[in-house]
Each structure stands twice: as structure tokens, then as C-alpha cells.
Scaffold this active site. Structure first.
Site, PDB file in Angstrom:
ATOM      1  N   ASP A  33      -0.592 -65.186  -3.414  1.00  0.00           N
ATOM      2  CA  ASP A  33      -0.691 -64.612  -4.757  1.00  0.00           C
ATOM      3  C   ASP A  33      -0.979 -63.111  -4.719  1.00  0.00           C
ATOM      4  O   ASP A  33      -1.328 -62.520  -5.737  1.00  0.00           O
ATOM      5  CB  ASP A  33      -1.842 -65.289  -5.525  1.00  0.00           C
ATOM      6  N   HIS A 219       8.706 -41.389  13.559  1.00  0.00           N
ATOM      7  CA  HIS A 219       8.065 -42.222  12.539  1.00  0.00           C
ATOM      8  C   HIS A 219       7.010 -43.138  13.149  1.00  0.00           C
ATOM      9  O   HIS A 219       6.926 -44.317  12.828  1.00  0.00           O
ATOM     10  CB  HIS A 219       9.118 -43.040  11.770  1.00  0.00           C
ATOM     11  N   ASP A 236       0.529 -36.292  10.419  1.00  0.00           N
ATOM     12  CA  ASP A 236       1.366 -36.060   9.235  1.00  0.00           C
ATOM     13  C   ASP A 236       0.806 -36.966   8.148  1.00  0.00           C
ATOM     14  O   ASP A 236       0.983 -38.190   8.196  1.00  0.00           O
ATOM     15  CB  ASP A 236       2.824 -36.412   9.580  1.00  0.00           C
ATOM     16  N   ASP A 247       2.468 -33.206   1.481  1.00  0.00           N
ATOM     17  CA  ASP A 247       3.063 -33.673   2.743  1.00  0.00           C
ATOM     18  C   ASP A 247       2.754 -32.613   3.798  1.00  0.00           C
ATOM     19  O   ASP A 247       3.378 -31.551   3.817  1.00  0.00           O
ATOM     20  CB  ASP A 247       4.580 -33.836   2.522  1.00  0.00           C
ATOM     21  N   HIS A 319      15.396 -33.118  13.582  1.00  0.00           N
ATOM     22  CA  HIS A 319      15.315 -33.399  12.143  1.00  0.00           C
ATOM     23  C   HIS A 319      15.474 -32.104  11.354  1.00  0.00           C
ATOM     24  O   HIS A 319      15.484 -31.000  11.922  1.00  0.00           O
ATOM     25  CB  HIS A 319      14.004 -34.113  11.786  1.00  0.00           C
ATOM     26  N   HIS A 323      12.420 -30.731   2.978  1.00  0.00           N
ATOM     27  CA  HIS A 323      12.998 -31.553   1.912  1.00  0.00           C
ATOM     28  C   HIS A 323      12.250 -31.225   0.635  1.00  0.00           C
ATOM     29  O   HIS A 323      11.108 -30.735   0.673  1.00  0.00           O
ATOM     30  CB  HIS A 323      12.873 -33.044   2.255  1.00  0.00           C
ATOM     31  N   HIS A 330      10.072 -37.569  -0.363  1.00  0.00           N
ATOM     32  CA  HIS A 330      11.399 -36.988  -0.169  1.00  0.00           C
ATOM     33  C   HIS A 330      12.007 -36.950  -1.555  1.00  0.00           C
ATOM     34  O   HIS A 330      12.636 -37.914  -2.004  1.00  0.00           O
ATOM     35  CB  HIS A 330      12.253 -37.831   0.791  1.00  0.00           C
ATOM     36  N   GLU A 353       8.993 -27.738   7.825  1.00  0.00           N
ATOM     37  CA  GLU A 353       8.378 -28.565   8.863  1.00  0.00           C
ATOM     38  C   GLU A 353       9.157 -28.606  10.174  1.00  0.00           C
ATOM     39  O   GLU A 353       9.593 -29.674  10.611  1.00  0.00           O
ATOM     40  CB  GLU A 353       8.177 -29.984   8.339  1.00  0.00           C
ATOM     41  N   TYR A 357       9.843 -31.637  20.294  1.00  0.00           N
ATOM     42  CA  TYR A 357       9.389 -32.907  20.861  1.00  0.00           C
ATOM     43  C   TYR A 357       9.949 -33.028  22.280  1.00  0.00           C
ATOM     44  O   TYR A 357      11.169 -33.079  22.455  1.00  0.00           O
ATOM     45  CB  TYR A 357       9.865 -34.073  19.986  1.00  0.00           C
ATOM     46  N   ARG A 374       4.666 -30.594  15.397  1.00  0.00           N
ATOM     47  CA  ARG A 374       5.295 -30.268  14.106  1.00  0.00           C
ATOM     48  C   ARG A 374       4.237 -29.565  13.263  1.00  0.00           C
ATOM     49  O   ARG A 374       3.053 -29.898  13.335  1.00  0.00           O
ATOM     50  CB  ARG A 374       5.793 -31.543  13.392  1.00  0.00           C
ATOM     51  N   GLU A 376       3.808 -28.525   9.194  1.00  0.00           N
ATOM     52  CA  GLU A 376       4.461 -28.763   7.903  1.00  0.00           C
ATOM     53  C   GLU A 376       3.587 -28.284   6.747  1.00  0.00           C
ATOM     54  O   GLU A 376       2.421 -28.660   6.649  1.00  0.00           O
ATOM     55  CB  GLU A 376       4.733 -30.268   7.737  1.00  0.00           C
TER      56      GLU A 376
END
Ligand code: GLY
Ligand code: MN
Ligand code: MN
Length: 407
Positions: A33, A219, A236, A247, A319, A323, A330, A353, A357, A374, A376
Site C-alpha cells: 500500500d 550515474h 553531484d 544542480d 557528456h 543543460h 534537465h 559542468e 574521467y 566534474r 558544476e
């Protein structure tokens, strides 16, 4: 009033007999539930300000009708108060309100006089079956219009985005100060959970808290490994305030001091990010920051002997550089117009960003293995240039190291 004005502005762009139908997200069952926390559909939220599930807004130049859940004293004991049909017209500035159960019988009447229906079948699946049945080929996408509006933020939206940015900046600062070797990634992640909840906000997306080479998984959301002395930590994470996201990514040394190799790579990413941000102002193509960042990263990696001249940069930077940001992390809005890259306009918000890597690879000097970086920030385009909404958060090497010494 703000939502009323948005509906009016939207309709002013549509034909005289247009009828807009926009529904909120379906609720999602987690197990038994138990539901996932409800998040309204962004277009619906933007145009109505209403955050209850099971709701559909229908409006034209002449009338605004909202369909929503009935009051239900028994259910409200379990799930909390509902606005209900009788209070809805006043609270939501609607002309009429009906139970969502009446959608099937009332919608044909509302549709009868419309020349064109504006509706999107995805992701608002709540009433697709009903609307598909009724609309049969007479509809157009609402997204093209609503998303252009959402792309340019008004003062209220900018205020919420600044608030969201401030809360996230503060959480990142605390994380930098509290990080040390032998903590687990989830322990650092919990700093964000606590800060966001303390400020009555939630995560705008699943946070990435990635020590060492985990940062090379773009990710990475497991967030369950131990933090090693000598590694970097990439975080991040950003919250959302009344739906508006921030972000932010920062990368810093677990032990508070960058190694020589980490410094070299970090400085390239930082130089790329600063130059990309510097380029952003009205009239500049939205692809420009990516071009600038890519160029700097490519040259930096060539100078260090990590990338060969003519080599494949996407091995290390795979990447985009940013964005749009808003109600969706996004965010919506076209990046091209008439097959051309569009230009920045005041009121847009974009992330910047860039990253590098470096996985284990025999062909690369081992001192660089496992470095994933990174940086950002969230950038508002102003009349003359830009404002970095997340600019209060340190990112120069010396500033990060001194903040971490303050623990
Ligand atoms: N946090 C998602 C992104 O940076 O795009
Ligand atoms: Mn981003
Ligand atoms: Mn991010």
C-alpha cells in the site's frame, strides 16, 4: 495570480478556439500500500500551482475548469487534507470544479466548442484513455508552447531557484568540512538528506557521492563504498524548492589536500568551467560553453600526455557541458530553432559542468588512474551577462583546501 497569468499568456499564443488539457502525474506504487512521494507534473504545476494527485486542468480563453479529488473524510484521516471540489474555484481561481470522477462525462461538453485541443499524452498518463477516446486526432502538443514559456524564468522562479541554490551550496560546504577518510559514501550523502529535510526541501535528483574511481561511472548512485585517503570525492547533489531544482557538483580530496596529479587535472576542469561560464550572455549560441570547455580540456590533456593529438577526447570527457535547469533538473525548452543552435536569452538558467574521467588504462601514466572530476554550477542569463546562482560555493583549489582545514 502568477498561474492565472501564465495560463493567459499561453492562450494568447494559441488559436482563438484552443482548449488546453493538462493533467498531473500518476501516483506510483512502491510496494503493497506504499506509494513513492508524489511529485506533480511540471507543466501542470507551472500552469495551476496545484500539487494534489489525480487532477486535470482544462482551460480556454473563456473558462477554466479543474477536475480534482473529492473530499473524503475517511481517506483524509490516512492521507491528509484534500482541497475538495467546493473550495477549489476560489483557491485555484477556476471558474468551475468537478470531481475527477466526472471527467468522462464533463470533458465532452468542454471539448464540444473547441477548434483545437492542446494536450500531451506523455508523461501524464492519468487520463490518456479517456482523452484519446474523446479527442481522436483533434489535438496538438502543448509542450511546444508551455516549454518555451518555462525556459524563460520570471522573477518568482528565479527567487525560488536562488533559494534552492543557497540550500544546496550550504550542504556542499558542510560535506566538504565533514569528509574524512574511512567514512562511507552514504555517510556523506546523509549530510545532504539532513540539510535538505531541515530546509523543508528534497533532492531534485538521486545524488551521486562517488569516491575515487567510482566518479568515472557517470550515474553512480550506489553511494555505498568507503572513502580512501588519497582519493578524490565527487558529489553531484541538489535540492528542489517548490519544484525548482539546483544542480551542483564539486570534487575535492578526501584527506583535504590535492595530490600533484589531482591538482593538474582539477585545474584543467576548473579553467574549462570558468571560461565556459565567462562566455555566457544574451546572444551567444547555447553550444558555445561546450565548445570552449571541450577545447580547453582537449589541450590540457594533450599537454599532460594523456591524450594524443587527434585522439578521441570522448574517452575522458563524454557528456555535454550543460543543460537547462528549472522545474525539471534537465529542464525543458528547445536547444535549436529552425535547425540552428539557439541563442541565450535573459531569464534562461543553464548548468555548466565540464569533467574529466580517467579509468585505469595501461597507456596512461598510473598517477592519473581513478581520477574523476566534474565541477558544476547553475548560471542565470541576465540582461548583460550572467549570474552564477551557486557562486558562493568554493571551487578554487586553495579555497577548497582551506575550507576543509576549518573542520
Ligand atoms: N545531476 C544531473 C546532472 O548533472 O545532469
Ligand atoms: Mn547537471
Ligand atoms: Mn549534476
Amino acid at each position: 495570480m502568477i498561474h492565472q497569468n501564465r495560463r493567459k499568456e499561453l492562450l494568447s499564443q494559441l488559436d482563438e478556439g484552443a482548449l488546453v488539457i493538462v493533467s498531473t502525474n500518476p501516483e506510483q506504487l512502491r510496494n503493497g500500500d506504499v506509494h513513492y512521494p508524489f511529485r506533480p507534473n511540471s507543466d501542470f504545476w507551472y500552469l495551476t500551482g496545484f500539487t494534489e494527485p489525480q487532477a486535470v486542468a482544462v482551460f480556454s480563453k473563456d473558462t477554466y475548469t479543474i477536475f480534482l479529488r473529492d473530499k473524503d473524510p475517511a481517506r483524509e484521516i490516512w492521507d491528509g487534507k484534500r482541497l475538495g471540489v467546493s473550495d477549489a474555484p476560489h483557491a485555484l481561481k477556476a471558474d468551475k470544479a468537478y470531481s475527477v470522477d466526472k471527467l468522462k462525462t464533463q470533458l465532452p461538453k468542454l471539448i464540444a466548442d473547441a477548434t483545437t485541443l492542446y494536450y500531451d499524452f506523455k508523461p501524464c498518463t492519468l487520463d490518456d484513455k479517456i482523452i484519446e477516446h474523446l479527442a481522436k486526432n483533434q489535438y496538438q502538443s502543448l509542450a511546444a508552447y508551455a516549454h518555451e514559456m518555462r525556459l524563460i524564468k520570471d522573477d518568482k522562479e528565479i527567487e525560488l531557484m536562488q533559494k534552492s541554490a543557497n540550500i544546496s551550496v550550504n550542504a556542499h560546504q558542510l560535506a566538504m568540512q565533514q569528509t574524512r577518510a574511512d567514512l562511507f559514501e552514504f555517510e556523506v550523502a546523509s549530510i545532504f538528506d539532513a540539510e535538505f529535510r531541515k530546509n523543508n526541501t528534497e533532492h531534485a535528483y538521486t545524488p551521486i557521492v562517488a569516491g575515487g574511481e567510482n566518479a568515472c561511472v557517470l550515474h553512480y548512485i550506489e553511494n555505498n563504498k568507503v572513502l580512501n585517503d588519497g582519493d578524490l570525492l565527487l558529489i553531484d547533489a541538489g535540492c528542489e524548492v517548490e519544484g525548482y531544482a539546483s544542480d551542483i557538483t564539486r570534487t575535492f580530496p578526501v584527506n583535504g589536500t590535492f595530490s600533484a596529479a589531482q591538482r593538474q587535472i582539477y585545474q584543467i576542469v576548473l579553467d574549462a568551467q570558468l571560461a565556459a561560464i565567462e562566455s555566457i550572455k544574451p546572444g551567444v549560441m547555447v553550444v558555445k560553453p561546450h565548445q570552449i570547455a571541450t577545447h580547453i580540456i582537449q589541450q590540457g590533456l594533450i599537454d599532460l600526455g594523456i591524450l594524443q593529438v587527434g585522439g578521441d577526447l570522448s574517452q575522458f570527457y563524454m557528456h555535454g557541458t550543460g543543460h537547462y535547469l528549472g522545474l525539471d533538473v534537465h529542464d525543458v525548452g528547445a536547444y535549436q530553432k529552425n535547425d540552428q543552435h539557439r541563442q541565450y536569452e535573459p531569464g534562461m538558467v543553464t548548468t555548466v559542468e565540464p569533467g574529466i574521467y580517467i579509468r585505469k588504462d595501461d597507456k596512461i601514466n598510473p598517477i592519473y588512474w581513478g581520477i574523476g572530476i566534474r565541477i558544476e554550477d547553475d548560471v542565470l542569463i541576465t540582461n548583460n551577462g550572467n549570474k552564477v546562482l551557486t557562486g558562493a560555493l568554493v571551487k578554487e583549489i586553495d579555497n577548497i583546501e582551506s575550507l576543509m582545514r576549518e573542520k
